[in-house]
Design a protein around this motif. Sequence first.
Motif, short mmCIF file in Angstrom:
data_model
loop_
_atom_site.label_atom_id
_atom_site.label_comp_id
_atom_site.label_asym_id
_atom_site.label_seq_id
_atom_site.Cartn_x
_atom_site.Cartn_y
_atom_site.Cartn_z
N HIS A 191 -10.62 2.30 -6.90
CA HIS A 191 -9.78 2.46 -8.09
C HIS A 191 -10.29 3.61 -8.97
O HIS A 191 -9.51 4.43 -9.45
CB HIS A 191 -9.75 1.16 -8.88
CG HIS A 191 -9.05 1.28 -10.19
ND1 HIS A 191 -7.69 1.40 -10.30
CD2 HIS A 191 -9.52 1.32 -11.45
CE1 HIS A 191 -7.36 1.50 -11.57
NE2 HIS A 191 -8.47 1.45 -12.29
N GLN A 192 -11.60 3.66 -9.16
CA GLN A 192 -12.19 4.72 -9.97
C GLN A 192 -12.05 6.09 -9.32
O GLN A 192 -11.97 7.10 -10.01
CB GLN A 192 -13.68 4.43 -10.23
CG GLN A 192 -13.91 3.30 -11.18
CD GLN A 192 -13.42 3.63 -12.57
OE1 GLN A 192 -13.62 4.72 -13.07
NE2 GLN A 192 -12.76 2.67 -13.19
N ALA A 193 -11.97 6.12 -8.00
CA ALA A 193 -11.80 7.38 -7.28
C ALA A 193 -10.35 7.85 -7.29
O ALA A 193 -10.07 8.97 -6.88
CB ALA A 193 -12.28 7.23 -5.84
N GLY A 194 -9.45 7.01 -7.74
CA GLY A 194 -8.05 7.41 -7.83
C GLY A 194 -7.22 7.00 -6.63
O GLY A 194 -6.06 7.38 -6.52
N ILE A 195 -7.80 6.24 -5.73
CA ILE A 195 -7.06 5.77 -4.56
C ILE A 195 -6.17 4.60 -4.98
O ILE A 195 -6.62 3.70 -5.68
CB ILE A 195 -8.02 5.29 -3.44
CG1 ILE A 195 -9.07 6.35 -3.14
CG2 ILE A 195 -7.26 4.87 -2.21
CD1 ILE A 195 -8.50 7.64 -2.60
N GLY A 196 -4.92 4.63 -4.56
CA GLY A 196 -4.02 3.53 -4.86
C GLY A 196 -3.37 3.59 -6.23
O GLY A 196 -2.72 2.66 -6.65
N THR A 197 -3.56 4.70 -6.93
CA THR A 197 -2.92 4.84 -8.23
C THR A 197 -1.55 5.49 -8.05
O THR A 197 -1.30 6.21 -7.10
CB THR A 197 -3.77 5.70 -9.18
OG1 THR A 197 -3.97 6.97 -8.58
CG2 THR A 197 -5.10 5.03 -9.45
N SER A 198 -0.69 5.22 -8.97
CA SER A 198 0.66 5.75 -8.90
C SER A 198 0.77 7.00 -9.77
O SER A 198 0.26 7.04 -10.89
CB SER A 198 1.64 4.69 -9.40
OG SER A 198 2.92 5.22 -9.45
N SER A 199 1.47 8.00 -9.27
CA SER A 199 1.66 9.21 -10.06
C SER A 199 3.01 9.21 -10.75
O SER A 199 3.35 10.14 -11.47
CB SER A 199 1.53 10.45 -9.18
OG SER A 199 2.55 10.45 -8.21
N MET A 254 -3.70 -0.84 -9.48
CA MET A 254 -3.38 -1.93 -8.60
C MET A 254 -4.65 -2.48 -7.92
O MET A 254 -4.80 -3.68 -7.79
CB MET A 254 -2.37 -1.45 -7.57
CG MET A 254 -1.95 -2.48 -6.60
SD MET A 254 -1.03 -3.74 -7.43
CE MET A 254 -0.75 -4.87 -6.13
N LEU A 255 -5.53 -1.59 -7.51
CA LEU A 255 -6.76 -2.04 -6.87
C LEU A 255 -7.67 -2.78 -7.84
O LEU A 255 -8.41 -3.68 -7.43
CB LEU A 255 -7.50 -0.86 -6.24
CG LEU A 255 -6.85 -0.26 -5.00
CD1 LEU A 255 -7.62 0.97 -4.53
CD2 LEU A 255 -6.74 -1.26 -3.90
N ALA A 256 -7.61 -2.42 -9.11
CA ALA A 256 -8.43 -3.12 -10.10
C ALA A 256 -7.96 -4.56 -10.27
O ALA A 256 -8.77 -5.46 -10.47
CB ALA A 256 -8.39 -2.38 -11.43
#
Length: 62
Positions: free
Chosen positions: A41-49, A1-3
């Motif tokens: 985004h690359q750090a994994g913040i804001g990604t959905s599991s 989403m952040l990307a």
Amino acid sequence: MLAIVAAIVFGLAFLLALIGSSIGISTTALIALGLCLLALHQAGIGTSSVGSWRGGYRRTRR
């Protein structure tokens, strides 16, 4: 989403640079914001599991 948000910010900065306009914030600041969003985004913040591999890859045999 952040990307996706970062791509929109980069597109906006590009369009503003092309037409030579300003919206009260410089294009350099927009580019820095886009890079910050990409780093998050690359750090994994804001990604959905949801829908992830949960427990790793499982192979079923038939």
